[in-house]
Design a protein around this motif. Structure first.
Motif, PDB file in Angstrom:
ATOM      1  N   PHE A  75       0.866  -1.172   0.000  1.00 25.15           N
ATOM      2  CA  PHE A  75       0.000   0.000   0.000  1.00 25.15           C
ATOM      3  C   PHE A  75       0.899   1.217   0.000  1.00 25.15           C
ATOM      4  O   PHE A  75       1.618   1.463   0.970  1.00 25.15           O
ATOM      5  CB  PHE A  75      -0.912  -0.005   1.227  1.00 25.15           C
ATOM      6  CG  PHE A  75      -1.921   1.102   1.232  1.00 25.15           C
ATOM      7  CD1 PHE A  75      -3.106   0.977   0.541  1.00 25.15           C
ATOM      8  CD2 PHE A  75      -1.678   2.278   1.920  1.00 25.15           C
ATOM      9  CE1 PHE A  75      -4.035   1.992   0.530  1.00 25.15           C
ATOM     10  CE2 PHE A  75      -2.588   3.303   1.915  1.00 25.15           C
ATOM     11  CZ  PHE A  75      -3.777   3.160   1.223  1.00 25.15           C
ATOM     12  N   ASP A  76       0.889   1.968  -1.084  1.00 22.97           N
ATOM     13  CA  ASP A  76       1.780   3.116  -1.217  1.00 22.97           C
ATOM     14  C   ASP A  76       1.321   4.258  -0.310  1.00 22.97           C
ATOM     15  O   ASP A  76       0.173   4.685  -0.368  1.00 22.97           O
ATOM     16  CB  ASP A  76       1.798   3.583  -2.666  1.00 22.97           C
ATOM     17  CG  ASP A  76       2.894   4.593  -2.924  1.00 22.97           C
ATOM     18  OD1 ASP A  76       3.890   4.592  -2.172  1.00 22.97           O
ATOM     19  OD2 ASP A  76       2.758   5.372  -3.878  1.00 22.97           O
ATOM     20  N   SER A  77       2.207   4.720   0.528  1.00 24.06           N
ATOM     21  CA  SER A  77       1.912   5.813   1.445  1.00 24.06           C
ATOM     22  C   SER A  77       3.201   6.583   1.706  1.00 24.06           C
ATOM     23  O   SER A  77       4.290   6.033   1.616  1.00 24.06           O
ATOM     24  CB  SER A  77       1.355   5.257   2.756  1.00 24.06           C
ATOM     25  OG  SER A  77       1.142   6.288   3.681  1.00 24.06           O
ATOM     26  N   SER A  81       6.585   7.887   7.626  1.00 24.45           N
ATOM     27  CA  SER A  81       7.951   7.670   8.097  1.00 24.45           C
ATOM     28  C   SER A  81       8.317   6.191   8.093  1.00 24.45           C
ATOM     29  O   SER A  81       9.481   5.837   7.881  1.00 24.45           O
ATOM     30  CB  SER A  81       8.121   8.251   9.497  1.00 24.45           C
ATOM     31  OG  SER A  81       7.213   7.664  10.392  1.00 24.45           O
ATOM     32  N   ILE A  82       7.359   5.322   8.286  1.00 20.59           N
ATOM     33  CA  ILE A  82       7.635   3.883   8.249  1.00 20.59           C
ATOM     34  C   ILE A  82       7.939   3.433   6.819  1.00 20.59           C
ATOM     35  O   ILE A  82       8.831   2.621   6.598  1.00 20.59           O
ATOM     36  CB  ILE A  82       6.461   3.094   8.853  1.00 20.59           C
ATOM     37  CG1 ILE A  82       6.387   3.369  10.354  1.00 20.59           C
ATOM     38  CG2 ILE A  82       6.604   1.601   8.597  1.00 20.59           C
ATOM     39  CD1 ILE A  82       5.277   2.674  11.075  1.00 20.59           C
ATOM     40  N   ARG A 112      16.310  -2.725   6.009  1.00 20.55           N
ATOM     41  CA  ARG A 112      17.057  -3.503   7.007  1.00 20.55           C
ATOM     42  C   ARG A 112      16.629  -3.150   8.416  1.00 20.55           C
ATOM     43  O   ARG A 112      16.511  -4.022   9.276  1.00 20.55           O
ATOM     44  CB  ARG A 112      18.555  -3.276   6.836  1.00 20.55           C
ATOM     45  CG  ARG A 112      19.080  -3.832   5.530  1.00 20.55           C
ATOM     46  CD  ARG A 112      20.478  -3.381   5.294  1.00 20.55           C
ATOM     47  NE  ARG A 112      20.444  -1.940   5.022  1.00 20.55           N
ATOM     48  CZ  ARG A 112      21.413  -1.281   4.436  1.00 20.55           C
ATOM     49  NH1 ARG A 112      22.497  -1.900   4.072  1.00 20.55           N
ATOM     50  NH2 ARG A 112      21.307   0.017   4.212  1.00 20.55           N
ATOM     51  N   LEU A 113      16.359  -1.877   8.664  1.00 14.15           N
ATOM     52  CA  LEU A 113      15.900  -1.445   9.981  1.00 14.15           C
ATOM     53  C   LEU A 113      14.514  -2.000  10.274  1.00 14.15           C
ATOM     54  O   LEU A 113      14.227  -2.420  11.396  1.00 14.15           O
ATOM     55  CB  LEU A 113      15.900   0.072  10.072  1.00 14.15           C
ATOM     56  CG  LEU A 113      15.462   0.666  11.403  1.00 14.15           C
ATOM     57  CD1 LEU A 113      16.372   0.196  12.534  1.00 14.15           C
ATOM     58  CD2 LEU A 113      15.448   2.175  11.319  1.00 14.15           C
ATOM     59  N   LYS A 114      13.645  -2.031   9.273  1.00 16.03           N
ATOM     60  CA  LYS A 114      12.304  -2.587   9.464  1.00 16.03           C
ATOM     61  C   LYS A 114      12.372  -4.071   9.796  1.00 16.03           C
ATOM     62  O   LYS A 114      11.613  -4.557  10.636  1.00 16.03           O
ATOM     63  CB  LYS A 114      11.442  -2.356   8.220  1.00 16.03           C
ATOM     64  CG  LYS A 114      11.032  -0.911   8.044  1.00 16.03           C
ATOM     65  CD  LYS A 114      10.001  -0.743   6.958  1.00 16.03           C
ATOM     66  CE  LYS A 114      10.624  -0.563   5.621  1.00 16.03           C
ATOM     67  NZ  LYS A 114       9.663  -0.188   4.573  1.00 16.03           N
ATOM     68  N   ILE A 115      13.288  -4.799   9.165  1.00 19.82           N
ATOM     69  CA  ILE A 115      13.447  -6.227   9.461  1.00 19.82           C
ATOM     70  C   ILE A 115      13.956  -6.419  10.879  1.00 19.82           C
ATOM     71  O   ILE A 115      13.480  -7.303  11.606  1.00 19.82           O
ATOM     72  CB  ILE A 115      14.383  -6.893   8.432  1.00 19.82           C
ATOM     73  CG1 ILE A 115      13.690  -6.941   7.066  1.00 19.82           C
ATOM     74  CG2 ILE A 115      14.785  -8.290   8.879  1.00 19.82           C
ATOM     75  CD1 ILE A 115      14.579  -7.388   5.938  1.00 19.82           C
ATOM     76  N   ALA A 136       2.189   1.732  15.387  1.00 18.99           N
ATOM     77  CA  ALA A 136       2.870   1.604  14.095  1.00 18.99           C
ATOM     78  C   ALA A 136       1.866   1.629  12.942  1.00 18.99           C
ATOM     79  O   ALA A 136       2.136   2.202  11.886  1.00 18.99           O
ATOM     80  CB  ALA A 136       3.691   0.317  14.058  1.00 18.99           C
ATOM     81  N   ILE A 137       0.696   1.031  13.148  1.00 16.62           N
ATOM     82  CA  ILE A 137      -0.351   1.062  12.123  1.00 16.62           C
ATOM     83  C   ILE A 137      -0.819   2.495  11.907  1.00 16.62           C
ATOM     84  O   ILE A 137      -0.994   2.936  10.754  1.00 16.62           O
ATOM     85  CB  ILE A 137      -1.524   0.149  12.527  1.00 16.62           C
ATOM     86  CG1 ILE A 137      -1.103  -1.311  12.450  1.00 16.62           C
ATOM     87  CG2 ILE A 137      -2.742   0.393  11.631  1.00 16.62           C
ATOM     88  CD1 ILE A 137      -2.107  -2.274  13.055  1.00 16.62           C
ATOM     89  N   ILE A 138      -1.000   3.244  12.969  1.00 14.98           N
ATOM     90  CA  ILE A 138      -1.436   4.632  12.857  1.00 14.98           C
ATOM     91  C   ILE A 138      -0.366   5.474  12.162  1.00 14.98           C
ATOM     92  O   ILE A 138      -0.671   6.275  11.271  1.00 14.98           O
ATOM     93  CB  ILE A 138      -1.771   5.219  14.252  1.00 14.98           C
ATOM     94  CG1 ILE A 138      -2.900   4.439  14.916  1.00 14.98           C
ATOM     95  CG2 ILE A 138      -2.101   6.702  14.153  1.00 14.98           C
ATOM     96  CD1 ILE A 138      -4.212   4.476  14.181  1.00 14.98           C
TER      97      ILE A 138
END
Length: 71
Positions: A11-13, A16-17, A23-26, A55-57
């Protein structure tokens, strides 16, 4: 029936996430998984659920889309 499945679709948004390095997200995902498995009481699981909800928000993805994926 299969056209309603949106789990795992991108989902393109512009959040900041989404701009964060992959690599940081993993690493964060692994840390959350480890925290869930070592949680010893309901308060720590509630804290983890709250963090995931935040995180969802922050990701600016509609909550309706997340709810649809949970069914």
């Amino acid at each position: 029936m299969l056209k309603d499945i949106t789990f795992g679709q991108y989902f393109d948004s512009d959040s900041s996430i989404h701009r964060m390095d992959a690599r940081l997200k993993i690493i964060i995902l692994i840390a959350v998984i480890v925290f869930i498995f070592i949680a010893s009481n309901a308060y720590s699981l509630l804290f983890c659920a709250l963090g995931i909800f935040v995180a969802i928000i922050i990701s600016k993805i509609p909550l309706k889309l997340f709810w649809k994926n949970l069914k």
